[in-house]
Design an enzyme around this catalytic site. Structure first.
Site, short mmCIF file in Angstrom:
data_model
loop_
_atom_site.label_atom_id
_atom_site.label_comp_id
_atom_site.label_asym_id
_atom_site.label_seq_id
_atom_site.Cartn_x
_atom_site.Cartn_y
_atom_site.Cartn_z
N LYS A 174 41.12 32.26 50.44
CA LYS A 174 41.80 33.16 49.41
C LYS A 174 41.36 33.82 48.41
CE LYS A 174 46.31 34.09 48.64
NZ LYS A 174 45.98 35.85 48.22
N HIS A 194 37.06 24.80 53.60
CA HIS A 194 37.64 23.28 53.89
C HIS A 194 38.80 23.32 53.98
CE1 HIS A 194 38.14 23.76 49.67
NE2 HIS A 194 38.66 23.00 49.62
N ARG A 195 39.88 24.43 53.54
CA ARG A 195 40.98 24.59 53.49
C ARG A 195 41.57 25.88 53.96
NH1 ARG A 195 43.95 20.08 52.30
NH2 ARG A 195 43.36 19.00 50.34
N SER A 217 50.34 33.74 44.07
CA SER A 217 50.16 34.11 45.60
C SER A 217 50.46 33.17 46.36
CB SER A 217 48.69 34.50 45.85
OG SER A 217 48.44 35.76 45.20
N LYS A 272 38.88 27.11 41.66
CA LYS A 272 40.23 27.41 41.11
C LYS A 272 41.42 26.89 41.96
CE LYS A 272 39.88 31.44 39.72
NZ LYS A 272 40.04 32.82 39.40
N LYS A 332 36.70 36.24 48.55
CA LYS A 332 36.64 37.60 47.58
C LYS A 332 36.15 38.55 48.38
CE LYS A 332 38.02 38.09 43.27
NZ LYS A 332 38.93 37.11 42.43
P1 NAD Z 1 42.37 45.52 35.87
O1 NAD Z 1 41.48 46.60 36.57
O2 NAD Z 1 43.90 45.56 35.97
O3 NAD Z 1 42.11 45.62 34.39
C1 NAD Z 1 40.81 45.64 33.93
C2 NAD Z 1 40.55 46.12 32.40
O4 NAD Z 1 39.53 46.08 31.85
C3 NAD Z 1 41.08 47.84 32.40
O5 NAD Z 1 42.10 48.00 31.20
C4 NAD Z 1 39.62 48.46 31.94
O6 NAD Z 1 40.00 49.60 31.45
C5 NAD Z 1 39.19 47.20 31.24
N1 NAD Z 1 37.77 47.18 31.12
C6 NAD Z 1 36.82 47.89 31.85
N2 NAD Z 1 35.63 47.71 31.64
C7 NAD Z 1 35.48 47.24 30.32
C8 NAD Z 1 34.89 47.06 29.44
N3 NAD Z 1 33.53 47.27 29.51
N4 NAD Z 1 35.29 46.55 27.98
C9 NAD Z 1 36.54 46.26 27.93
N5 NAD Z 1 37.44 46.64 29.00
C10 NAD Z 1 37.17 47.06 29.80
O7 NAD Z 1 41.88 44.13 36.34
P2 NAD Z 1 42.61 42.75 35.98
O8 NAD Z 1 43.18 42.58 37.43
O9 NAD Z 1 43.35 42.53 34.77
O10 NAD Z 1 41.23 41.80 36.12
C11 NAD Z 1 40.62 41.42 34.82
C12 NAD Z 1 39.62 40.27 35.20
O11 NAD Z 1 40.64 39.19 35.55
C13 NAD Z 1 38.58 40.28 36.04
O12 NAD Z 1 37.70 39.45 35.97
C14 NAD Z 1 39.43 39.64 37.36
O13 NAD Z 1 38.60 38.95 38.30
C15 NAD Z 1 40.31 38.38 36.68
N6 NAD Z 1 41.31 38.05 37.35
C16 NAD Z 1 42.36 38.82 37.86
C17 NAD Z 1 43.40 38.37 38.67
C18 NAD Z 1 44.74 39.29 38.95
O14 NAD Z 1 45.72 38.73 39.45
N7 NAD Z 1 44.70 40.62 38.81
C19 NAD Z 1 43.52 36.86 38.94
C20 NAD Z 1 42.44 36.24 38.38
C21 NAD Z 1 41.58 36.71 37.91
#
Ligand code: NAD
Length: 477
Positions: free
Chosen positions: A75, A70-71, A368, A99, A111
């Site tokens: 992303k 819609h926009r 972003s 979001k 995604k």
């Molecule tokens: P990442 O890969 O940098 O970190 C994930 C961490 O979780 C790792 O340290 C990993 O070892 C740990 N992990 C994996 N399985 C696990 C488990 N079963 N129990 C405990 N720890 C566990 O990922 P991220 O970018 O930090 O993303 C984490 C969450 O945040 C995801 O749900 C992602 O969708 C969300 N998110 C990330 C961003 C971003 O900018 N990176 C933005 C919005 C939302």
């Protein structure tokens, strides 16, 4: 005796949609438009071969979903995980739509996911996978600065975004906006200061704002400030690490437990987040960390008594199996979808306050957005005004001293004339965004008679904004 059939668990996207539908009841828009908002517009599955370092060939599977355009552009991040699937990618894309709306980032929701555990591949193999995945998506119109702009998510970072940007540029050499086809790039390669920390920083700003709202704190049985609050963090990756580090170092919170994939470390006196992270970088996990108590069954530690629980790892961590035993007063969803729909119902009934993912982790997409704007404008924020601001401030100081006949202390003068760096501007834009969005959610929660939780309030606001966009632009015959 007949055995009662076990109820099938809801998928991630079903769980998100049920939460959205709960909020939709409060929005007065045509039924058909409600269905359009919930539906995923399109999703592509790609499959391609790559040559491994030993010469063998592996087939790799990936997806990219566009929940809503819609926009434009749509992303959303790209996730590398062994068990990622189409349903998960659709769920994550839909969360992106809501979001972006809640933080007024003018994007649709998308995604991507590649079904690999990045730890199983060498850097050169990961580069081949990333480049080929990007090629497939670009070829099919799923990556471009105006159509669909990926970013990092679990298992990906600046390195992968840089490879994607390079593939795009080689396929579109005349596109002067090529850098804007992906965000989360290294600063030297079209990125922006503060993007790496942005999601964790946003979680910090969200919590700081929560503690400025006495009525909200009271609901959670909390008072005062973040200082001394006992926090449990699950996942010390990009998001969890930055959130925990800032809360500890800048707000004086105590990180009493860190849960990782190989167990948890508990220390009632507070763990040193940077030191745990350094240990993980060196040894690949937290087991063996020399301080605190090690617990092998890490997920059990979600149930620890604490003020704030920050799930920052995976979806579906708080389910019907453990929701009754969660003791945190406040949960802030730094990860996407860490609480299932059924668990959410239990936690709500138990009066546990939840700051929902669609808002809590929006810091990443917000910065972003700033990076995308920077790429399209082809100039660093503040480049034209930095010296001018400094010069003007000096003139104001001179005028004040002339008029009063008194000298301002040097420390004050220094602070007033500090050049406005890009990082300062990014953090300020992010803080403002997170604060305003929190205020909107809190206001809807307190003013809408039938809304009794922040998640519903958050989706209610997002749905209203998305619906308005559809109604304003008109629906094609
Ligand atoms: P990442 O890969 O940098 O970190 C994930 C961490 O979780 C790792 O340290 C990993 O070892 C740990 N992990 C994996 N399985 C696990 C488990 N079963 N129990 C405990 N720890 C566990 O990922 P991220 O970018 O930090 O993303 C984490 C969450 O945040 C995801 O749900 C992602 O969708 C969300 N998110 C990330 C961003 C971003 O900018 N990176 C933005 C919005 C939302």
């Amino acid at each position: 005796m007949a055995i009662a059939p076990t109820k099938p668990r809801k998928s991630f996207s079903q769980s998100v949609n049920l939460m959205v539908e709960r909020a939709m009841q409060h929005v007065n828009i045509p039924e058909g438009l409600k269905q359009q908002i919930i539906a995923c517009n399109n999703v592509i599955e790609v499959q391609f071969p790559i040559v491994m370092d030993d010469g063998s060939v592996r087939t790799i599977k990936g997806w990219r979903a566009v929940h809503s355009d819609h926009r434009s552009p749509a992303k959303g991040g790209i996730r590398y995980a062994a068990n990622v699937n189409q349903d998960e990618v659709i769920a994550l894309a839909s969360l992106m739509t809501y979001k972006c709306a809640i933080v007024n980032v003018p994007f649709g929701g998308s995604k991507g996911g590649v079904k690999i555990d990045p730890r199983d591949f060498s850097e050169s193999e990961l580069e081949r996978i990333t480049r080929r995945y990007a090629y497939e998506l670009i070829l099919k119109g799923y990556i471009s600065s105006g159509g669909n702009v990926p970013a990092p998510d679990m298992g990906t970072g600046q390195r992968e975004m840089s490879w994607i940007s390079d593939v795009y540029r080689s396929m579109h050499p005349d596109d002067i906006n090529h850098f804007a086809c992906v965000t989360g790039k290294p600063v030297a390669n079209g990125g922006i200061q503060g993007r790496v920390e942005a999601t964790g920083r946003g979680v910090q700003y969200a919590l700081q704002e929560f503690f400025r709202h006495p009525r909200d704190m009271e609901m959670a049985g909390l008072s005062g400030s973040l200082e001394g609050k006992r926090i449990v963090v699950q996942g010390l990756g990009n998001v969890g690490f930055h959130a925990a580090k800032f809360l500890q170092e800048e707000d004086g919170a105590h990180i009493i437990c860190i849960i990782e994939r190989d167990g948890a470390i508990i220390d009632e006196n507070g763990l040193n987040v940077q030191s745990v992270r350094d240990y993980m970088d060196e040894y690949g996990g937290i087991q063996g960390y020399p301080e605190g108590k090690y617990v092998a069954d890490g997920i059990k530690c979600l149930e620890l008594d604490c003020d704030i629980l920050i799930p920052a790892a995976l979806e579906s961590q708080i389910t019907v199996d453990n929701a009754e035993r969660i003791q945190a007063r406040l949960i802030i969803e730094a990860a996407n979808g860490p609480i299932t729909f059924d668990a959410d119902e239990i936690l709500r009934q138990r009066g546990i306050v939840i700051i929902p993912d669609a808002y809590a982790n929006a810091g990443g997409v917000t910065v972003s957005y700033f990076e995308w704007l920077k790429n399209l404008s082809h100039v660093r924020f503040g480049r034209m005004t930095r010296r001018l601001d400094e010069y003007r401030m000096k003139q104001i100081i001179d005028a004040m001293e002339l008029l009063t006949g008194k000298q301002l202390p040097d420390s004050v003068k220094k602070n007033l004339t500090l050049p406005t760096e890009e990082l300062v501007m990014v953090r300020s834009g992010l803080e403002d965004t997170m604060r305003l969005a929190y205020q909107e959610i809190s206001q809807a929660f307190h003013e809408q008679p039938n809304i009794h939780d922040f998640r519903t309030a958050c989706f209610y606001i997002s749905i209203k904004k998305i619906a308005q966009t559809y109604l304003d632009m008109g629906i094609w015959p």
